[in-house]
Design a protein around this motif. Structure first.
Motif, PDB file in Angstrom:
ATOM      1  N   ASP A 182      32.886  37.570  25.215  1.00  0.00           N
ATOM      2  CA  ASP A 182      31.681  36.941  25.519  1.00  0.00           C
ATOM      3  C   ASP A 182      32.353  35.925  26.613  1.00  0.00           C
ATOM      4  N   ASP A 183      31.960  34.852  27.044  1.00  0.00           N
ATOM      5  CA  ASP A 183      31.960  33.872  28.170  1.00  0.00           C
ATOM      6  C   ASP A 183      33.557  33.149  27.829  1.00  0.00           C
ATOM      7  N   THR A 184      33.873  32.865  26.416  1.00  0.00           N
ATOM      8  CA  THR A 184      35.040  31.993  25.137  1.00  0.00           C
ATOM      9  C   THR A 184      36.023  32.981  25.796  1.00  0.00           C
ATOM     10  N   ASP A 209      36.849  35.545  28.316  1.00  0.00           N
ATOM     11  CA  ASP A 209      37.170  35.936  29.649  1.00  0.00           C
ATOM     12  C   ASP A 209      37.885  34.200  30.131  1.00  0.00           C
ATOM     13  N   GLU A 210      37.176  33.183  29.757  1.00  0.00           N
ATOM     14  CA  GLU A 210      37.828  32.200  30.050  1.00  0.00           C
ATOM     15  C   GLU A 210      39.451  31.507  28.793  1.00  0.00           C
ATOM     16  N   GLY A 211      39.572  31.892  28.124  1.00  0.00           N
ATOM     17  CA  GLY A 211      41.060  32.523  27.128  1.00  0.00           C
ATOM     18  C   GLY A 211      41.719  33.381  27.779  1.00  0.00           C
ATOM     19  N   ALA A 248      41.485  33.633  31.005  1.00  0.00           N
ATOM     20  CA  ALA A 248      42.154  32.996  32.472  1.00  0.00           C
ATOM     21  C   ALA A 248      42.535  31.800  32.522  1.00  0.00           C
ATOM     22  N   ASP A 249      42.687  31.449  31.205  1.00  0.00           N
ATOM     23  CA  ASP A 249      43.834  29.826  30.880  1.00  0.00           C
ATOM     24  C   ASP A 249      44.990  30.711  31.110  1.00  0.00           C
ATOM     25  N   PRO A 292      39.230  32.694  39.253  1.00  0.00           N
ATOM     26  CA  PRO A 292      38.630  32.582  37.955  1.00  0.00           C
ATOM     27  C   PRO A 292      36.690  33.182  38.688  1.00  0.00           C
ATOM     28  N   THR A 293      36.207  32.053  39.778  1.00  0.00           N
ATOM     29  CA  THR A 293      35.586  32.162  40.354  1.00  0.00           C
ATOM     30  C   THR A 293      35.110  33.646  41.829  1.00  0.00           C
ATOM     31  N   SER A 298      36.276  38.551  36.735  1.00  0.00           N
ATOM     32  CA  SER A 298      36.820  38.676  35.397  1.00  0.00           C
ATOM     33  C   SER A 298      38.437  37.812  35.399  1.00  0.00           C
ATOM     34  N   ALA A 299      38.369  38.263  34.321  1.00  0.00           N
ATOM     35  CA  ALA A 299      40.648  37.767  34.123  1.00  0.00           C
ATOM     36  C   ALA A 299      40.774  39.706  34.178  1.00  0.00           C
TER      37      ALA A 299
END
Length: 193
Positions: free
Chosen positions: A11-13, A15-17, A19-20, A78-79, A82-83
């Motif tokens: 999920d997006d979480t 990928d955001e993790g 990226a962080d 990230p724009t 994806s990481a």
């Protein structure tokens, strides 16, 4: 649940993790690199092993990939993607560099036994494919010329882009694209009822 297990979620979480973690790596956080490695290295290693076909070489290449991730983490945007995709691109480029530098690639006509192209244990997303479908695909692949079959293998089973297949095969990109296109048309015709 440990944080690393949540990071590999689709999920997006997740990928955001990741990226962080890349952002933290760019700031010099070694613990973030360790967590990023734990979350992404298994998939990255699998890609390296499929491309290089040598476990020791893939292990060395994996090390190189994460050194590059550490050095280039500040370049991740990230724009633009994806990481995991960014890490996969670094891995693919490293594998192609190794293939070119070692000149270990066989001529495109000798890409190997089609039986080795299929995983013994299918990925979860491939679980819907029946054994009959796999057998039919294998039979249709056997009808292709060795050159076309090898190009399809490299593009669709090893994950190389058309440009990367052209580099490995040392042939013009247009030749690769037209050969793969004709092969796909032939496969579609063969597989249609």
């Amino acid at each position: 649940m440990p944080a690393t297990l949540r990071l590999v979620a689709s999920d997006d979480t997740g990928d955001e993790g990741l990226a962080d973690l890349l952002a933290a790596c760019a700031r010099g956080d070694r613990a973030a690199l360790q967590r990023l490695y734990e979350a992404t290295a298994p998939a990255t290693f699998g890609r390296m092993l499929r491309l290089l076909r040598d476990r020791a070489l893939a292990e060395d290449a994996l090390h190189d990939v994460y050194l590059a991730v550490w050095r280039k983490a500040g370049q991740f945007d990230p724009t633009r993607g994806s990481a995991p995709g960014w890490i996969a691109a670094i891995a693919r480029n490293r594998a192609l560099d190794i293939i070119k530098s070692r000149r270990r690639d066989a001529p495109i006509e000798e890409a190997g036994d089609p039986e080795q192209w299929f995983d013994a244990v299918p990925a979860p997303d491939m679980a819907l494919v029946t054994q009959q479908d796999v057998a039919a695909l294998r039979a249709c692949l056997e009808q292709l010329s060795p050159t076309a079959r090898a190009m399809v293998q490299r593009a669709f089973f090893e994950g190389l882009s058309h440009a990367e297949v052209a580099t490995v095969a040392e042939q013009p990109l247009g030749t690769i694209k037209s050969t793969i296109r004709r092969a796909l048309i032939a496969l579609r015709a063969c597989l249609e009822p």
